[in-house]
Design an enzyme around this catalytic site. Structure first.
Site, PDB file in Angstrom:
ATOM      1  N   ILE A 282      -5.321  -7.404  -7.019  1.00 44.96           N
ATOM      2  CA  ILE A 282      -6.301  -8.444  -7.330  1.00 44.96           C
ATOM      3  C   ILE A 282      -7.338  -8.609  -6.206  1.00 44.96           C
ATOM      4  CG2 ILE A 282      -5.150 -10.488  -6.328  1.00 44.96           C
ATOM      5  CD1 ILE A 282      -5.686 -11.905  -9.012  1.00 44.96           C
TER       6      ILE A 282
ATOM      7  N   ASN B 154       4.959  -2.848   2.546  1.00 40.93           N
ATOM      8  CA  ASN B 154       5.297  -3.824   3.575  1.00 40.93           C
ATOM      9  C   ASN B 154       6.683  -4.371   3.289  1.00 40.93           C
ATOM     10  OD1 ASN B 154       2.789  -3.762   5.010  1.00 40.93           O
ATOM     11  ND2 ASN B 154       1.858  -4.847   3.288  1.00 40.93           N
TER      12      ASN B 154
ATOM     13  N   GLU C 169       3.765 -10.272   1.492  1.00 42.23           N
ATOM     14  CA  GLU C 169       3.432 -11.569   0.889  1.00 42.23           C
ATOM     15  C   GLU C 169       4.219 -11.826  -0.389  1.00 42.23           C
ATOM     16  OE1 GLU C 169      -0.776 -11.644   0.172  1.00 42.23           O
ATOM     17  OE2 GLU C 169      -1.228 -11.252   2.278  1.00 42.23           O
TER      18      GLU C 169
ATOM     19  N   HIS D 292       7.094  -3.472  -3.720  1.00 40.56           N
ATOM     20  CA  HIS D 292       5.902  -2.809  -4.254  1.00 40.56           C
ATOM     21  C   HIS D 292       5.362  -1.818  -3.250  1.00 40.56           C
ATOM     22  CE1 HIS D 292       4.685  -6.518  -2.177  1.00 40.56           C
ATOM     23  NE2 HIS D 292       3.591  -5.875  -1.816  1.00 40.56           N
TER      24      HIS D 292
ATOM     25  N   HIS E 162       1.757   0.127  -2.171  1.00 43.65           N
ATOM     26  CA  HIS E 162       0.306   0.127  -2.291  1.00 43.65           C
ATOM     27  C   HIS E 162      -0.171   1.580  -2.309  1.00 43.65           C
ATOM     28  CE1 HIS E 162      -0.324  -4.169  -0.846  1.00 43.65           C
ATOM     29  NE2 HIS E 162       0.892  -3.944  -0.381  1.00 43.65           N
TER      30      HIS E 162
END
Ligand code: 5GP
Length: 119
Positions: free
Chosen positions: A34, A91, A99, A104, A106
């Site tokens: 997003i 991460n 976060e 996940h 990237h």
């Protein structure tokens, strides 16, 4: 810390909030970030409830791991990223600044991305 079923990616998997989907199979979802940090910035997530890579690498089934890894490669190829290259990162936990507490990866590309870590 237990998995939080109300994290934003769990809501995306359940269809409670929208996403711009690029890939889906029985175990994996890929969608655009997003707030992209590169011309191409896609997130790839397992549909299973895993908090981070540490959790996924210990507790996911061999089938889930294989589907995840193969999906990352397929998405990158679909988006024409392997040549001239792209960055794949995840991460894991507080020190990495994770976060969203659903594992996940990237996929970032579309231009030269510079050094891996900011100084
Ligand atoms: P992290 O810092 O946990 O590795 O990355 C979380 C990523 O999720 C960030 O790049 C952020 O922009 C993205 N993100 C957070 N909320 C949403 C959302 O509702 N939809 C999408 N598509 N991406 C999100």
């Amino acid at each position: 810390m237990p998995y939080d079923p109300n994290n934003v990616f769990a809501k995306i998997i359940r269809g409670e909030i929208p996403c711009k989907k690029v890939y889906e199979d029985e175990h994996v979802l890929g969608f655009y970030d997003i707030a992209p940090q590169a011309p191409v910035h896609v997130l790839v997530i397992p549909k299973g409830a895993y908090i981070d890579f540490n959790d996924f690498s210990q507790n996911a089934s061999a089938r889930e791991v294989e589907f995840f890894v193969r999906a990352v490669g397929k998405i990158a190829r679909e988006l024409d990223l392997p040549d001239p290259g792209y960055r794949l990162l995840t991460n894991n936990g507080a020190n990495a600044g994770q976060e969203v507490p659903h594992f996940h990866a990237h996929i970032c590309g579309g231009k030269p991305l510079g050094r891996m870590l900011a100084n």
